[in-house]
Every structure is written in structure tokens, then in C-alpha cells.
Design an enzyme around this catalytic site. Sequence first.
Site, PDB file in Angstrom:
ATOM      1  CG  ASP A 108      -1.473  -5.843   1.963  1.00  8.76           C
ATOM      2  OD1 ASP A 108      -2.685  -5.960   2.226  1.00  8.76           O
ATOM      3  OD2 ASP A 108      -0.579  -5.990   2.812  1.00  8.76           O
ATOM      4  CB  SER A 116      -3.598  -8.281   5.375  1.00  5.56           C
ATOM      5  OG  SER A 116      -3.289  -6.962   4.991  1.00  5.56           O
ATOM      6  CD  GLN A 176      -6.328  -6.410   2.528  1.00  7.25           C
ATOM      7  OE1 GLN A 176      -6.585  -5.334   3.068  1.00  7.25           O
ATOM      8  NE2 GLN A 176      -5.123  -6.705   2.067  1.00  7.25           N
TER       9      GLN A 176
END
Length: 278
Positions: free
Chosen positions: A192, A216, A266
Site C-alpha cells: 500500500d 485508499s 487498488q
Amino acid sequence: MPESLEDLVELLDLEKIDVDLFRGRQPQTAMQRVFGGQVLGQALAAAGRTVEPERIVHSLHGYFLRGGDTSVPIIYRPEPTRDGGSFSSRRVVASQNGKPIFYMSASFQRLEPGLDHQDPMPDDLVAPDEAPTLASVLEARSGRKAADWDKEWAALDVRLAGVTGRQFWIKAAGKLPDDPALHACVLAYASDLTLLGASLLPHGIVIGDRRIQPASLDHALWFHRQFRADEWLLYDQASPSASGARGFATGRLFTENGHLVASVAQEGLIRPVGLDLD
């Protein structure tokens, strides 16, 4: 964020407070919200604690629902949704102050042989020992001192692998125990770190730019082959699309000798705040 790899390993070692109920502590950090990779790694650790050790995670899918409070421990409740002959699945709810901040589904599989193919690893890369650190690159682009970036990401060693700014060498900043579950959690944590920034590169913007509100939104990770998170992995990233204040990015992780070990996808918030879009 964790100030050393030892701190990260402790962060992923959750406290069991009841049957299928765990508490995750918070590190010292200057960040206003909990780092998404921390929640990913801790949620995966919670799920893995309820699965037979010989079953290895092969995929996870998570949704970030609320920004996490860095001053409050996170409670993780894994639900044993299925245990079959080869696969196990778990659903994990992470919560703070009685409200869910993150949902994740994860699937685990016994290792077994099968058909095998993969994409080739990109070439024309800067070798890890010759590559500039992420902190030095961000210092040049953001104006924030490299020491500040290093303090936040001290548990990882991250270096720029290509001139495009979308390829990084990444690994744990030290030696990890020989525990595949721990290596998977560390990779989930690391996955991430730079991915949302890939959707800003086409616009000449870097993460940390105050004209962008980033967060996110969801995160998916597939584990293809065995690996060590304390050895160099190439994180090759791309962003096929950005629209509606959201950026979509994908990533592939290769070992130094070219084995594709994981894929990532993502979508994140990249909301303009005072940015001229004309």
C-alpha cells in the site's frame, strides 16, 4: 509508523483477547490517519491465526470504510466462513470505537502442483544497490526532508528502480523469521506504500502534495508464488485510469531473478483540493 523492522513485526503480532478476536496496537507516528498497509497486514495476521499453518494465503480483498484513529487500538474479528478440503476463507472486520473501519475477505490454500506461466519481468532497471532511496526522491519532489520520510518508513527499504517513477525495489529493512505467514503480512503492509502515487504520476503530482486529498478506498492482493519479504522485490506499477476524484492502479511484484510472486490492484481517492483542473 514503525521505526524499525522489529517494531513492524511486533505490530503484526496481535494480542488475542478472546476466541477469534484480536487487538492490534498502534505505532508512534506523525500521520493523522492509520496507514492502510498497517490495517491490511494486521487483518491478514488475524485471519491467518484462525487457519491451519499449512494453508497459505493466496488472495485478499479489502475495503477501507473510515479513516483509522492512530491513538486507538484496532479490534480485529475474523469470521471462519469456510474450511474445505483444499481452501479456507475468512472475513475480517476491523473496528475502532464500535464502528467498522475496514472489511477484508481472504482465501488460503494448501500448496499443490499445477500449470505454471507468468509475464516476464521488466528490464532496463537500476540495480538495487545503485538505486536512489525513496526518501531522497520524495525529498527532491516534495521538499520534505528525507529524514522525515525515513522515520515513517524505517521498517522498509524502498528504492527507485526506473526513471518513470513507477518501479521500485522494496524489501523489509532487515532479516525476518522463516514464517511464510509473516512474510505475506509484511508484503501486504508494503503493497500500500507507493501504489496510489502511480495514479498521480501522469499529472505531475506526488503523494504528499497538499493540493490532493489522498486515501485508499479498496485493495486487492494475489499471491502467486513463494517469496521472502526480506529479499529485494521489484514493484512494477501502472495506472490505467483516473476519474471522478479516484485513481486506479495495478502492480506486479517480482523477485530479483524474475519470478512473479504477487499482483496488486487498488482504487484510491485523489480528490483535488485547490488544484486548478483547467
